[in-house]
Design a protein around this motif. Sequence first.
Motif, PDB file in Angstrom:
ATOM      1  N   UNK A   1     -43.633 -36.174  -1.610  1.00  0.00           N
ATOM      2  CA  UNK A   1     -42.802 -37.233  -1.046  1.00  0.00           C
ATOM      3  C   UNK A   1     -43.165 -37.422   0.419  1.00  0.00           C
ATOM      4  N   UNK A   2     -42.956 -38.612   0.916  1.00  0.00           N
ATOM      5  CA  UNK A   2     -43.137 -38.884   2.340  1.00  0.00           C
ATOM      6  C   UNK A   2     -42.107 -39.931   2.761  1.00  0.00           C
ATOM      7  N   UNK A   3     -41.880 -40.033   4.047  1.00  0.00           N
ATOM      8  CA  UNK A   3     -40.873 -40.964   4.554  1.00  0.00           C
ATOM      9  C   UNK A   3     -41.429 -42.381   4.614  1.00  0.00           C
ATOM     10  N   UNK A   4     -40.534 -43.349   4.835  1.00  0.00           N
ATOM     11  CA  UNK A   4     -40.952 -44.747   4.851  1.00  0.00           C
ATOM     12  C   UNK A   4     -41.214 -45.288   6.247  1.00  0.00           C
ATOM     13  N   UNK A   5     -40.909 -44.546   7.290  1.00  0.00           N
ATOM     14  CA  UNK A   5     -41.094 -45.048   8.652  1.00  0.00           C
ATOM     15  C   UNK A   5     -42.572 -44.991   9.044  1.00  0.00           C
ATOM     16  N   UNK A   6     -43.073 -46.101   9.576  1.00  0.00           N
ATOM     17  CA  UNK A   6     -44.467 -46.180  10.005  1.00  0.00           C
ATOM     18  C   UNK A   6     -44.736 -45.144  11.085  1.00  0.00           C
ATOM     19  N   UNK A   7     -45.943 -44.600  11.086  1.00  0.00           N
ATOM     20  CA  UNK A   7     -46.246 -43.484  11.971  1.00  0.00           C
ATOM     21  C   UNK A   7     -47.146 -43.824  13.155  1.00  0.00           C
ATOM     22  N   UNK A  60     -50.113 -36.877  -2.909  1.00  0.00           N
ATOM     23  CA  UNK A  60     -50.502 -35.484  -3.153  1.00  0.00           C
ATOM     24  C   UNK A  60     -51.827 -35.150  -2.476  1.00  0.00           C
ATOM     25  N   UNK A  61     -52.735 -36.122  -2.418  1.00  0.00           N
ATOM     26  CA  UNK A  61     -54.044 -35.912  -1.787  1.00  0.00           C
ATOM     27  C   UNK A  61     -53.975 -35.963  -0.263  1.00  0.00           C
ATOM     28  N   UNK A  62     -52.793 -36.244   0.281  1.00  0.00           N
ATOM     29  CA  UNK A  62     -52.630 -36.287   1.729  1.00  0.00           C
ATOM     30  C   UNK A  62     -53.190 -37.545   2.376  1.00  0.00           C
ATOM     31  N   UNK A  63     -53.280 -38.629   1.612  1.00  0.00           N
ATOM     32  CA  UNK A  63     -53.878 -39.868   2.111  1.00  0.00           C
ATOM     33  C   UNK A  63     -52.855 -40.874   2.621  1.00  0.00           C
ATOM     34  N   UNK A  66     -46.972 -42.924   5.205  1.00  0.00           N
ATOM     35  CA  UNK A  66     -45.626 -43.426   4.905  1.00  0.00           C
ATOM     36  C   UNK A  66     -45.698 -44.258   3.630  1.00  0.00           C
ATOM     37  N   UNK A  67     -44.608 -44.266   2.893  1.00  0.00           N
ATOM     38  CA  UNK A  67     -44.551 -45.050   1.654  1.00  0.00           C
ATOM     39  C   UNK A  67     -43.165 -45.672   1.516  1.00  0.00           C
ATOM     40  N   UNK A  68     -43.138 -46.883   0.962  1.00  0.00           N
ATOM     41  CA  UNK A  68     -41.869 -47.586   0.765  1.00  0.00           C
ATOM     42  C   UNK A  68     -41.970 -48.422  -0.502  1.00  0.00           C
ATOM     43  N   UNK A  69     -40.921 -48.404  -1.298  1.00  0.00           N
ATOM     44  CA  UNK A  69     -40.894 -49.283  -2.458  1.00  0.00           C
ATOM     45  C   UNK A  69     -40.800 -50.723  -1.962  1.00  0.00           C
ATOM     46  N   UNK A  70     -41.349 -51.611  -2.724  1.00  0.00           N
ATOM     47  CA  UNK A  70     -41.346 -53.027  -2.352  1.00  0.00           C
ATOM     48  C   UNK A  70     -40.434 -53.727  -3.353  1.00  0.00           C
ATOM     49  N   UNK A  71     -39.119 -53.656  -3.096  1.00  0.00           N
ATOM     50  CA  UNK A  71     -38.168 -54.195  -4.076  1.00  0.00           C
ATOM     51  C   UNK A  71     -37.147 -55.084  -3.390  1.00  0.00           C
ATOM     52  N   UNK A  72     -35.965 -54.579  -3.059  1.00  0.00           N
ATOM     53  CA  UNK A  72     -34.885 -55.406  -2.500  1.00  0.00           C
ATOM     54  C   UNK A  72     -35.352 -56.201  -1.282  1.00  0.00           C
TER      55      UNK A  72
END
Length: 180
Positions: A1-7, A60-63, A66-72
């Motif tokens: 898992x990772x957070x959604x805030x840009x780094x 998992x590969x560390x690539x 940040x990640x965020x679903x693209x939904x609401x």
Amino acid sequence: ACTMDAKTPGNFLMLVGVTSETMGGSHYRMVSGDPRWANIPRVDRNVGPAAAAAVAALIKAGLVAAAHDCSDGGFLVAAAEMAFGGRIGLELDLSGMPTATDLDPIAACYAESPSRYLLEIPADKLDAAIRLLGGSGVPFGQVGIFTDRDHLTLRSPKNGQLLDEPLVELREAWRKPLDW
């Protein structure tokens, strides 16, 4: 898992999954009432799990930074939320968006098509991420780059620049309903 805030400024924003014009049930359709956007999106039972698996493999590969679903709210809202969270600018370009058809910019920005993810990929990991995604068979595209300029910009291949606003003003408008 990772957070959604840009780094980090200089990192790329990738969109995994296909955006379609089906906007029935979306926030945009609810607010606008526009009859053009009445079709309901459908989940593809093959593409959905494949997209989720590809994103999990990238993380998992560390690539992925940040990640965020693209939904609401759709693509534009999710991308803005990432920039708000990291308090860094973002330049978006709709020409990199994977689509099944030529999309109206409104649909490209606000469609809530299922099984889509936004991923911040560090510049030095972009080639590895592209190779992994390319091997997954899941549609993807580079849709932006994070910047040290405190603005959110949006460009369309047909219409040119559609948005160039200070991030602080957009963040305030987004938070205002929550500040009670």
